[in-house]
Design a protein around this motif. Structure first.
Motif, mmCIF file in Angstrom:
data_model
loop_
_atom_site.group_PDB
_atom_site.id
_atom_site.type_symbol
_atom_site.label_atom_id
_atom_site.label_comp_id
_atom_site.label_asym_id
_atom_site.label_seq_id
_atom_site.Cartn_x
_atom_site.Cartn_y
_atom_site.Cartn_z
ATOM 1 N N ARG A 141 -36.281 -17.542 -20.542
ATOM 2 C CA ARG A 141 -35.349 -17.563 -19.416
ATOM 3 C C ARG A 141 -35.415 -18.905 -18.697
ATOM 4 O O ARG A 141 -34.384 -19.514 -18.389
ATOM 5 N N SER A 194 -33.936 -21.708 -20.893
ATOM 6 C CA SER A 194 -32.491 -21.529 -21.026
ATOM 7 C C SER A 194 -31.757 -21.941 -19.760
ATOM 8 O O SER A 194 -30.755 -22.668 -19.822
ATOM 9 N N LEU A 195 -32.233 -21.497 -18.615
ATOM 10 C CA LEU A 195 -31.578 -21.851 -17.357
ATOM 11 C C LEU A 195 -31.665 -23.347 -17.090
ATOM 12 O O LEU A 195 -30.708 -23.951 -16.586
ATOM 13 N N LYS A 203 -20.075 -18.954 -25.003
ATOM 14 C CA LYS A 203 -20.540 -17.587 -25.221
ATOM 15 C C LYS A 203 -20.802 -17.293 -26.689
ATOM 16 O O LYS A 203 -21.245 -16.207 -27.040
ATOM 17 N N TYR A 219 -30.177 -15.919 -25.521
ATOM 18 C CA TYR A 219 -30.240 -15.689 -24.078
ATOM 19 C C TYR A 219 -29.083 -16.381 -23.374
ATOM 20 O O TYR A 219 -28.446 -15.801 -22.490
ATOM 21 N N ILE A 220 -28.798 -17.621 -23.773
ATOM 22 C CA ILE A 220 -27.700 -18.362 -23.158
ATOM 23 C C ILE A 220 -26.371 -17.655 -23.412
ATOM 24 O O ILE A 220 -25.558 -17.503 -22.495
ATOM 25 N N THR A 254 -25.828 -14.464 -24.063
ATOM 26 C CA THR A 254 -25.798 -13.217 -23.299
ATOM 27 C C THR A 254 -25.573 -13.485 -21.817
ATOM 28 O O THR A 254 -24.800 -12.783 -21.157
ATOM 29 N N TYR A 255 -26.224 -14.504 -21.290
ATOM 30 C CA TYR A 255 -26.086 -14.857 -19.881
ATOM 31 C C TYR A 255 -24.638 -15.217 -19.544
ATOM 32 O O TYR A 255 -24.082 -14.729 -18.564
ATOM 33 N N ARG A 273 -22.399 -12.139 -19.654
ATOM 34 C CA ARG A 273 -22.572 -11.314 -18.452
ATOM 35 C C ARG A 273 -21.849 -11.916 -17.258
ATOM 36 O O ARG A 273 -21.234 -11.197 -16.464
ATOM 37 N N GLU A 274 -21.929 -13.235 -17.124
ATOM 38 C CA GLU A 274 -21.240 -13.905 -16.018
ATOM 39 C C GLU A 274 -19.728 -13.724 -16.135
ATOM 40 O O GLU A 274 -19.057 -13.479 -15.132
#
Length: 86
Positions: free
Chosen positions: A5, A8-9, A21, A48-49, A51-52, A55-56
C-alpha cells in the motif's frame, strides 16, 4: 500488505498521470518508472494500483448518481477518470 500500500500510494503520487485501471498497463508503467526485481511484488503493486483506481472511479460514479437524484449538474465519466488519473 502495508508495504505494498505504501509503495503503491507513493508511486501514484509521484507519477500521477501514468497509471490506469488496467493491470497490464500498470505493470508496464512499473517497468518504466521503478526497479522491482520480484515478479510477485510487481504484480501485487500493479494489482493494488488497479484496484485503488477502480474503487475511486466507482465512488465518483456513486456520487454522480446521487447528484442526478438531487438534480445537480453531473460531469461525464471520462472527465471523472481524467481527474482521478491526473
Amino acid at each position: 500488505m502495508n508495504r505494498i500500500r505504501k509503495i503503491s500510494l507513493e508511486l501514484m503520487t509521484t507519477y500521477k498521470g501514468k497509471f490506469d485501471k488496467d493491470f497490464a498497463h500498470n505493470k508496464q508503467v512499473l517497468n518504466e518508472v521503478a526497479i522491482v526485481r520480484s515478479k510477485g511484488l510487481k504484480n501485487e503493486i500493479a494489482g493494488y494500483i488497479s484496484t485503488y483506481i477502480k474503487r475511486e472511479l466507482e465512488a465518483k460514479q456513486e456520487k454522480e448518481s446521487e447528484a442526478v437524484a438531487h438534480n445537480e449538474p453531473v460531469d461525464e465519466t471520462e472527465e471523472i477518470e481524467e481527474q482521478i488519473l491526473n
